[in-house]
Design a protein around this motif. Sequence first.
Motif, mmCIF file in Angstrom:
data_model
loop_
_atom_site.group_PDB
_atom_site.id
_atom_site.type_symbol
_atom_site.label_atom_id
_atom_site.label_comp_id
_atom_site.label_asym_id
_atom_site.label_seq_id
_atom_site.Cartn_x
_atom_site.Cartn_y
_atom_site.Cartn_z
ATOM 1 N N GLU A 65 17.437 -11.045 -6.709
ATOM 2 C CA GLU A 65 18.366 -9.929 -6.917
ATOM 3 C C GLU A 65 18.946 -9.410 -5.610
ATOM 4 O OE1 GLU A 65 15.824 -10.036 -10.582
ATOM 5 O OE2 GLU A 65 15.526 -10.330 -8.443
ATOM 6 N N SER A 66 18.334 -9.787 -4.481
ATOM 7 C CA SER A 66 18.874 -9.410 -3.176
ATOM 8 C C SER A 66 20.287 -9.950 -2.993
ATOM 9 C CB SER A 66 17.976 -9.940 -2.050
ATOM 10 O OG SER A 66 16.652 -9.460 -2.174
ATOM 11 N N SER A 67 20.607 -11.003 -3.725
ATOM 12 C CA SER A 67 21.944 -11.587 -3.621
ATOM 13 C C SER A 67 23.021 -10.607 -4.071
ATOM 14 C CB SER A 67 22.038 -12.876 -4.442
ATOM 15 O OG SER A 67 21.784 -12.617 -5.811
ATOM 16 N N SER A 68 22.660 -9.660 -4.955
ATOM 17 C CA SER A 68 23.639 -8.661 -5.389
ATOM 18 C C SER A 68 23.998 -7.734 -4.236
ATOM 19 C CB SER A 68 23.092 -7.850 -6.574
ATOM 20 O OG SER A 68 21.957 -7.096 -6.188
ATOM 21 N N GLY A 69 23.007 -7.402 -3.398
ATOM 22 C CA GLY A 69 23.274 -6.587 -2.228
ATOM 23 C C GLY A 69 24.101 -7.326 -1.196
ATOM 24 N N VAL A 70 23.845 -8.614 -1.047
ATOM 25 C CA VAL A 70 24.641 -9.443 -0.137
ATOM 26 C C VAL A 70 26.087 -9.501 -0.626
ATOM 27 C CG1 VAL A 70 24.990 -11.790 0.735
ATOM 28 C CG2 VAL A 70 22.692 -10.799 0.688
ATOM 29 N N ALA A 71 26.230 -9.627 -1.942
ATOM 30 C CA ALA A 71 27.585 -9.650 -2.513
ATOM 31 C C ALA A 71 28.310 -8.335 -2.269
ATOM 32 C CB ALA A 71 27.508 -9.938 -4.011
ATOM 33 N N ALA A 72 27.535 -7.241 -2.127
ATOM 34 C CA ALA A 72 28.129 -5.927 -1.860
ATOM 35 C C ALA A 72 28.344 -5.687 -0.369
ATOM 36 C CB ALA A 72 27.235 -4.831 -2.430
ATOM 37 N N GLY A 73 28.043 -6.698 0.460
ATOM 38 C CA GLY A 73 28.311 -6.590 1.890
ATOM 39 C C GLY A 73 27.111 -6.514 2.798
ATOM 40 N N GLY A 74 25.890 -6.494 2.240
ATOM 41 C CA GLY A 74 24.685 -6.406 3.051
ATOM 42 C C GLY A 74 24.481 -7.642 3.916
ATOM 43 N N ARG A 75 24.239 -7.427 5.209
ATOM 44 C CA ARG A 75 24.063 -8.550 6.129
ATOM 45 C C ARG A 75 22.877 -8.370 7.074
ATOM 46 N NH1 ARG A 75 26.893 -10.127 2.916
ATOM 47 N NH2 ARG A 75 28.827 -11.358 3.016
ATOM 48 N N THR A 76 22.274 -7.187 7.090
ATOM 49 C CA THR A 76 21.197 -6.928 8.044
ATOM 50 C C THR A 76 19.991 -6.264 7.371
ATOM 51 O OG1 THR A 76 21.803 -4.662 8.666
ATOM 52 C CG2 THR A 76 23.011 -6.451 9.744
ATOM 53 N N GLY A 77 18.977 -6.012 8.204
ATOM 54 C CA GLY A 77 17.765 -5.385 7.708
ATOM 55 C C GLY A 77 17.947 -3.952 7.263
ATOM 56 N N LEU A 78 19.069 -3.314 7.618
ATOM 57 C CA LEU A 78 19.310 -1.947 7.163
ATOM 58 C C LEU A 78 19.412 -1.902 5.636
ATOM 59 C CD1 LEU A 78 19.807 1.017 7.755
ATOM 60 C CD2 LEU A 78 22.224 0.483 8.189
ATOM 61 N N THR A 79 19.938 -2.960 5.052
ATOM 62 C CA THR A 79 19.975 -3.059 3.588
ATOM 63 C C THR A 79 18.560 -3.029 3.023
ATOM 64 O OG1 THR A 79 22.054 -4.299 3.530
ATOM 65 C CG2 THR A 79 20.599 -4.556 1.649
ATOM 66 N N GLU B 161 25.966 -1.227 4.512
ATOM 67 C CA GLU B 161 24.565 -1.646 4.398
ATOM 68 C C GLU B 161 23.791 -0.755 3.425
ATOM 69 O OE1 GLU B 161 22.938 -4.370 6.197
ATOM 70 O OE2 GLU B 161 25.076 -4.839 6.239
ATOM 71 N N ILE B 162 24.036 0.544 3.495
ATOM 72 C CA ILE B 162 23.330 1.470 2.595
ATOM 73 C C ILE B 162 23.755 1.241 1.150
ATOM 74 C CG2 ILE B 162 23.086 3.903 1.968
ATOM 75 C CD1 ILE B 162 23.241 4.531 5.005
ATOM 76 N N MET B 163 25.056 1.055 0.918
ATOM 77 C CA MET B 163 25.527 0.783 -0.439
ATOM 78 C C MET B 163 24.964 -0.545 -0.951
ATOM 79 S SD MET B 163 27.115 3.346 -1.497
ATOM 80 C CE MET B 163 27.606 2.563 -3.041
ATOM 81 N N ALA B 164 24.853 -1.529 -0.067
ATOM 82 C CA ALA B 164 24.267 -2.817 -0.454
ATOM 83 C C ALA B 164 22.801 -2.636 -0.831
ATOM 84 C CB ALA B 164 24.400 -3.825 0.685
ATOM 85 N N GLY B 165 22.090 -1.781 -0.082
ATOM 86 C CA GLY B 165 20.686 -1.512 -0.398
ATOM 87 C C GLY B 165 20.527 -0.826 -1.742
ATOM 88 N N ILE B 166 21.417 0.125 -2.027
ATOM 89 C CA ILE B 166 21.382 0.806 -3.333
ATOM 90 C C ILE B 166 21.631 -0.195 -4.456
ATOM 91 C CG2 ILE B 166 22.564 2.514 -4.774
ATOM 92 C CD1 ILE B 166 23.089 4.118 -2.189
ATOM 93 N N THR B 167 22.577 -1.101 -4.245
ATOM 94 C CA THR B 167 22.891 -2.126 -5.248
ATOM 95 C C THR B 167 21.678 -3.018 -5.509
ATOM 96 O OG1 THR B 167 25.218 -2.153 -4.586
ATOM 97 C CG2 THR B 167 24.403 -4.061 -5.813
ATOM 98 N N THR B 168 21.042 -3.493 -4.434
ATOM 99 C CA THR B 168 19.864 -4.344 -4.591
ATOM 100 C C THR B 168 18.751 -3.604 -5.313
ATOM 101 O OG1 THR B 168 20.346 -5.639 -2.595
ATOM 102 C CG2 THR B 168 18.071 -5.622 -3.351
ATOM 103 N N PHE B 169 18.536 -2.342 -4.941
ATOM 104 C CA PHE B 169 17.461 -1.556 -5.557
ATOM 105 C C PHE B 169 17.650 -1.453 -7.064
ATOM 106 C CE2 PHE B 169 15.949 2.591 -7.104
ATOM 107 C CZ PHE B 169 14.598 2.460 -6.846
ATOM 108 N N PHE B 170 18.859 -1.134 -7.501
ATOM 109 C CA PHE B 170 19.079 -0.954 -8.930
ATOM 110 C C PHE B 170 19.007 -2.269 -9.710
ATOM 111 C CE2 PHE B 170 20.973 3.266 -7.914
ATOM 112 C CZ PHE B 170 20.167 4.001 -8.766
ATOM 113 N N THR B 171 19.213 -3.397 -9.028
ATOM 114 C CA THR B 171 19.094 -4.671 -9.735
ATOM 115 C C THR B 171 17.641 -5.129 -9.875
ATOM 116 O OG1 THR B 171 19.384 -5.968 -7.707
ATOM 117 C CG2 THR B 171 21.359 -5.471 -8.977
#
Length: 433
Positions: free
Chosen positions: A305-319, A14-24
């Motif tokens: 761009e949130s879709s990039s975080g989902v693609a990285a595995g994000g599924r919850t609000g922790l992202t 979730e944290i890695m997905a959040g980082i991915t979304t942030f940078f996009t």
Amino acid sequence: MFKLKEHNTNPKTEIMAGITTFFTMVYIVVVNPVILADAGVPFEQVFTATIIAAVIGTLWMGLFANYPIAIAPGMGLNAYFAYSVVGGHQDITYETAFAAVFVAGLIFVALSLTPFREKLIEAIPENLKHGITAGIGLFIAFIGLRLTGIITDHPSNLVALGDLHSPSAVLALVGLAITLVMMTLGINGALFFGMVITGFIAFFTGNLSFEQGFMSLPSLPNGLIVGNPLTAFGDVIQHSLYAVVFSFILVTIFDTTGTMIGVANQAGLMKGKSLPRAREALLSDSIATAVGAMFGTSPTTAYIESSSGVAAGGRTGLTAVTVAILFILSAFFGPLVGAVSGLSAITAPALIIVGSLMMGSISKISWDELDEAFPAFLIILSMPLTSSIATGIALGFISYPLLKLVKGRWREVHPLLYVFAVLFFFQLAFLPH
């Protein structure tokens, strides 16, 4: 709280997905101040307000709706604010325009608490929705080309190709090429990293300097821009900004809801055709819009761009919470962002590319049915040519029911659409615009 096990995920993912979304999507903290600066809003004000709105909206989405979706001021709506609302009216200051955004946010909150928001979405034909998205995309891409001088004014043709040998045009084209290559290769955060690389090129070629340093405490030089709801409503009534408020609400409703459904569907969070905790999710952007207007930024929306975080595995609000924390940290890099935003060639490629992505909606328009296609075409054509998103929407909403009446298919048009057509006609015919 986030039900990680139920969604088959873990904190690290979730944290890695959040980082991915942030940078996009972090490009918005650079691009938004650039666009709103043309309306006269101070850079520091927009920079901090952008982050405040993004943090509030994204935290709400993560904590109350438990979705991996980020909220921030939307592209297109900021252009409409700067170039149509403020730039198109000599007597409207950015303070007055923010009052309209604030009113739209309050109405948006009320709509999100009732079923009306869903009914309004259902009332608007799909082809008009696609036309609005594509028209905004064309408009902001056009702005990106003009900001760098790739396209310039022409006395007889209105616009023409600019001087491609100018430093601004060369740097923008190089940045565009770099970003497109990274996006083609599927690199997460390509828009952001494209700006970083373009910034390095600008620095080493003497086009960019950091006289104010890199870090500082965030500030709001103008404080609260909108503090009194009664005053805000008074400004809207005094300047007849009803169409402006309506346009903000309309575009945000379609943009946010469509993005939420798309990202939730990608993450496998939809329950049939329904979106669980929809009310909590829909409140995120409406509350962020109202709060953001108080501090000095244009309406917020859910970011695709949130879709990039989902693609990285994000599924919850922790992202989403991770994204919000990173936005808070970015608030301390105002001087760095200020220097970069002062050079339009660094940010213009993001405008052009985001515009091209939004243009993808054209493929969903029913071009073989003239009564469906022409109103959408009118929206797409008129938005960049009139420099007004509201005018594009108005022309589409007027022409659609008229063509349906001529064809004898008036029963297919939702009654609300006839109401909108009359209101838009009155606004174009009798009110200043």
